[in-house]
Design an enzyme around this catalytic site. Sequence first.
Site, PDB file in Angstrom:
ATOM      1  CB  SER A 172      -0.936  -0.037   1.212  1.00 10.72           C
ATOM      2  OG  SER A 172      -1.780   1.094   1.243  1.00 10.72           O
ATOM      3  CE1 TYR A 186      -0.801   5.499  -4.983  1.00  6.78           C
ATOM      4  CE2 TYR A 186      -0.349   6.838  -3.043  1.00  6.78           C
ATOM      5  CZ  TYR A 186      -0.051   5.752  -3.847  1.00  6.78           C
ATOM      6  OH  TYR A 186       0.992   4.927  -3.519  1.00  6.78           O
ATOM      7  CE  LYS A 190      -1.022   2.042  -3.610  1.00  7.91           C
ATOM      8  NZ  LYS A 190      -0.440   0.715  -3.932  1.00  7.91           N
TER       9      LYS A 190
END
Length: 298
Positions: A172, A186, A190
């Site tokens: 991650s 983003y 994650k």
Amino acid sequence: MLLLAAAFLVAFVLLLYMVSPLISPKPLALPGAHVVVTGGSSGIGKCIAIECYKQGAFITLVARNEDKLLQAKKEIEKHSINDKQVVLCISVDVSQDYNQVENVIKQAQEKLGPVDMLVNCAGMSVSGKFEDLEVSTFERLISINYLGSVYPSRAVITTMKERRVGRIVFVSSQAGQLGLFGFTAYSASKFAIKGLAEALQMEVKPYNVYITVAYPPDTDTPGFAEENRTKPLETRLISETTSVCKPEQVAKQIVKDAIVVTMGLFRTIALFYLGSFDSIVRRCMMQREKSEIANKTA
């Protein structure tokens, strides 16, 4: 009274932290193991492959760019410790077609044996203010960063459960623990990895399959260089408050954590609850297996 309660809480946490290694699984032996690394043609993924190869593993590298894969293969092979080791390269986009991913994993297992450890390292970052990012960017990052980890994991999990051995690593980001300015697309992709990993761990733990999530900081990789090209000013200033790590250092720690299955502090505190949840799952598994045996003998 409050001081006494705080002392008791600290003592309880320390006790759990000391007990956790005693209930951790047996470390995975890398010599002769088959390790699959997605996103393995560069950056952290390539360094993870090198680290595993140094310890005697057989490697399957998965990435989109065939030229970069072949170049990475040459670099990795320099670190062999015996002449039996193999580096297999497979060019495929792990985020687009599950059936295709499943097929290439089967090909890899036919050549190098069952997958002992899968490292999901394929991913990308695009930064920008929420209203400036195209909607397609959110869709693309969810596809690459989330589904690009779901598909390979789904392709190996059944065999791992059948063999009662396996490790799955999800790479991650620190932006997957803390939402940051400029990372609305983003960070969300994650953060999804954490939920997947924790739920999956509860499903597969009774089968001696263990999940690790790595949260690397800013790391000096080609992907990080590309990310810097689109960072808003605020995001750049935030990044400048932290140091940039070398991919070799990050890779070494990720491999170590995956082999030993280390627990962070908050995960250790959750042992009290997880223990009761795990016992429920284990009882269900045993009942299901007894039922299946009874049906076969009936």
